[in-house]
Motif scaffolding. Sequence first.
Motif, PDB file in Angstrom:
ATOM      1  N   THR A   5     -56.542 -47.443  59.632  1.00 17.11           N
ATOM      2  CA  THR A   5     -57.692 -48.320  59.896  1.00 17.11           C
ATOM      3  C   THR A   5     -57.506 -49.660  59.205  1.00 17.11           C
ATOM      4  O   THR A   5     -57.787 -50.707  59.802  1.00 17.11           O
ATOM      5  CB  THR A   5     -58.999 -47.641  59.435  1.00 17.11           C
ATOM      6  OG1 THR A   5     -59.156 -46.443  60.199  1.00 17.11           O
ATOM      7  CG2 THR A   5     -60.190 -48.549  59.637  1.00 17.11           C
ATOM      8  N   ARG A   6     -57.019 -49.664  57.983  1.00 23.75           N
ATOM      9  CA  ARG A   6     -56.769 -50.935  57.278  1.00 23.75           C
ATOM     10  C   ARG A   6     -55.721 -51.763  58.018  1.00 23.75           C
ATOM     11  O   ARG A   6     -55.857 -52.975  58.136  1.00 23.75           O
ATOM     12  CB  ARG A   6     -56.336 -50.661  55.842  1.00 23.75           C
ATOM     13  CG  ARG A   6     -57.470 -50.170  54.990  1.00 23.75           C
ATOM     14  CD  ARG A   6     -57.043 -49.948  53.549  1.00 23.75           C
ATOM     15  NE  ARG A   6     -58.133 -49.373  52.811  1.00 23.75           N
ATOM     16  CZ  ARG A   6     -58.071 -48.216  52.150  1.00 23.75           C
ATOM     17  NH1 ARG A   6     -56.954 -47.525  52.113  1.00 23.75           N
ATOM     18  NH2 ARG A   6     -59.130 -47.760  51.514  1.00 23.75           N
ATOM     19  N   ARG A   7     -54.686 -51.102  58.534  1.00 24.53           N
ATOM     20  CA  ARG A   7     -53.672 -51.826  59.308  1.00 24.53           C
ATOM     21  C   ARG A   7     -54.290 -52.421  60.565  1.00 24.53           C
ATOM     22  O   ARG A   7     -54.045 -53.572  60.906  1.00 24.53           O
ATOM     23  CB  ARG A   7     -52.507 -50.901  59.690  1.00 24.53           C
ATOM     24  CG  ARG A   7     -51.384 -51.668  60.439  1.00 24.53           C
ATOM     25  CD  ARG A   7     -50.464 -50.760  61.230  1.00 24.53           C
ATOM     26  NE  ARG A   7     -51.123 -49.939  62.227  1.00 24.53           N
ATOM     27  CZ  ARG A   7     -51.534 -50.372  63.442  1.00 24.53           C
ATOM     28  NH1 ARG A   7     -51.388 -51.623  63.794  1.00 24.53           N
ATOM     29  NH2 ARG A   7     -52.106 -49.538  64.301  1.00 24.53           N
ATOM     30  N   ARG A   8     -55.140 -51.640  61.218  1.00 25.22           N
ATOM     31  CA  ARG A   8     -55.787 -52.135  62.434  1.00 25.22           C
ATOM     32  C   ARG A   8     -56.740 -53.279  62.120  1.00 25.22           C
ATOM     33  O   ARG A   8     -56.846 -54.239  62.896  1.00 25.22           O
ATOM     34  CB  ARG A   8     -56.504 -51.000  63.152  1.00 25.22           C
ATOM     35  CG  ARG A   8     -55.487 -50.006  63.758  1.00 25.22           C
ATOM     36  CD  ARG A   8     -56.130 -48.896  64.504  1.00 25.22           C
ATOM     37  NE  ARG A   8     -56.638 -49.400  65.781  1.00 25.22           N
ATOM     38  CZ  ARG A   8     -57.214 -48.623  66.687  1.00 25.22           C
ATOM     39  NH1 ARG A   8     -57.351 -47.329  66.474  1.00 25.22           N
ATOM     40  NH2 ARG A   8     -57.657 -49.139  67.814  1.00 25.22           N
ATOM     41  N   LEU A   9     -57.429 -53.210  60.987  1.00 27.99           N
ATOM     42  CA  LEU A   9     -58.297 -54.318  60.573  1.00 27.99           C
ATOM     43  C   LEU A   9     -57.478 -55.570  60.268  1.00 27.99           C
ATOM     44  O   LEU A   9     -57.884 -56.685  60.612  1.00 27.99           O
ATOM     45  CB  LEU A   9     -59.150 -53.919  59.369  1.00 27.99           C
ATOM     46  CG  LEU A   9     -60.363 -53.054  59.686  1.00 27.99           C
ATOM     47  CD1 LEU A   9     -60.893 -52.383  58.430  1.00 27.99           C
ATOM     48  CD2 LEU A   9     -61.457 -53.880  60.350  1.00 27.99           C
ATOM     49  N   GLN A  10     -56.321 -55.395  59.632  1.00 26.92           N
ATOM     50  CA  GLN A  10     -55.450 -56.547  59.375  1.00 26.92           C
ATOM     51  C   GLN A  10     -54.974 -57.163  60.688  1.00 26.92           C
ATOM     52  O   GLN A  10     -54.981 -58.387  60.855  1.00 26.92           O
ATOM     53  CB  GLN A  10     -54.256 -56.137  58.514  1.00 26.92           C
ATOM     54  CG  GLN A  10     -54.631 -55.862  57.080  1.00 26.92           C
ATOM     55  CD  GLN A  10     -53.481 -55.277  56.284  1.00 26.92           C
ATOM     56  OE1 GLN A  10     -52.466 -54.821  56.832  1.00 26.92           O
ATOM     57  NE2 GLN A  10     -53.638 -55.281  54.974  1.00 26.92           N
ATOM     58  N   ASP A  11     -54.552 -56.319  61.613  1.00 25.76           N
ATOM     59  CA  ASP A  11     -54.122 -56.809  62.929  1.00 25.76           C
ATOM     60  C   ASP A  11     -55.275 -57.509  63.642  1.00 25.76           C
ATOM     61  O   ASP A  11     -55.087 -58.557  64.269  1.00 25.76           O
ATOM     62  CB  ASP A  11     -53.611 -55.665  63.803  1.00 25.76           C
ATOM     63  CG  ASP A  11     -52.278 -55.115  63.355  1.00 25.76           C
ATOM     64  OD1 ASP A  11     -51.614 -55.746  62.498  1.00 25.76           O
ATOM     65  OD2 ASP A  11     -51.886 -54.042  63.863  1.00 25.76           O
ATOM     66  N   TRP A  12     -56.459 -56.939  63.545  1.00 23.24           N
ATOM     67  CA  TRP A  12     -57.651 -57.548  64.154  1.00 23.24           C
ATOM     68  C   TRP A  12     -57.903 -58.934  63.551  1.00 23.24           C
ATOM     69  O   TRP A  12     -58.221 -59.871  64.281  1.00 23.24           O
ATOM     70  CB  TRP A  12     -58.848 -56.626  63.961  1.00 23.24           C
ATOM     71  CG  TRP A  12     -60.163 -57.241  64.280  1.00 23.24           C
ATOM     72  CD1 TRP A  12     -60.686 -57.468  65.518  1.00 23.24           C
ATOM     73  CD2 TRP A  12     -61.133 -57.718  63.353  1.00 23.24           C
ATOM     74  NE1 TRP A  12     -61.931 -58.049  65.411  1.00 23.24           N
ATOM     75  CE2 TRP A  12     -62.217 -58.211  64.081  1.00 23.24           C
ATOM     76  CE3 TRP A  12     -61.178 -57.763  61.955  1.00 23.24           C
ATOM     77  CZ2 TRP A  12     -63.344 -58.753  63.477  1.00 23.24           C
ATOM     78  CZ3 TRP A  12     -62.302 -58.294  61.341  1.00 23.24           C
ATOM     79  CH2 TRP A  12     -63.372 -58.782  62.116  1.00 23.24           C
ATOM     80  N   GLY A  13     -57.738 -59.068  62.238  1.00 19.03           N
ATOM     81  CA  GLY A  13     -57.912 -60.367  61.589  1.00 19.03           C
ATOM     82  C   GLY A  13     -56.951 -61.408  62.145  1.00 19.03           C
ATOM     83  O   GLY A  13     -57.327 -62.551  62.408  1.00 19.03           O
TER      84      GLY A  13
END
Length: 106
Positions: A5-13
Amino acid sequence: MLDETRRRLQDWGVWVRSGGVNSGYAAVQLTAGVGGCTVPDDEALAVDQAVASLKKREPDLGKVVLAYYVRRWDYSMIGLEVKMSREKVRVLLRSAEAWVDGRLFQ
């Protein structure tokens, strides 16, 4: 699971900073590097929907997620913005990540 989820949030950013698909975050300076964003729109949109729901339900958590993952601010900078201690910001961010995780993987 939270690491994903943190990786996906970083990608989303990254996706939001690159302009996303009508990202709606006009106040964010768009600073994608040369070559643009390689995050798939469908993946980023799923995270975007989860964050939008979070912002609606828990506005403080939404502010912290945006500041950390989109603006790339550290805990101190976020704390000054939302008038909270660094520790409180850290706790809110972890809570927000868990909330997004629950929305993405329900």
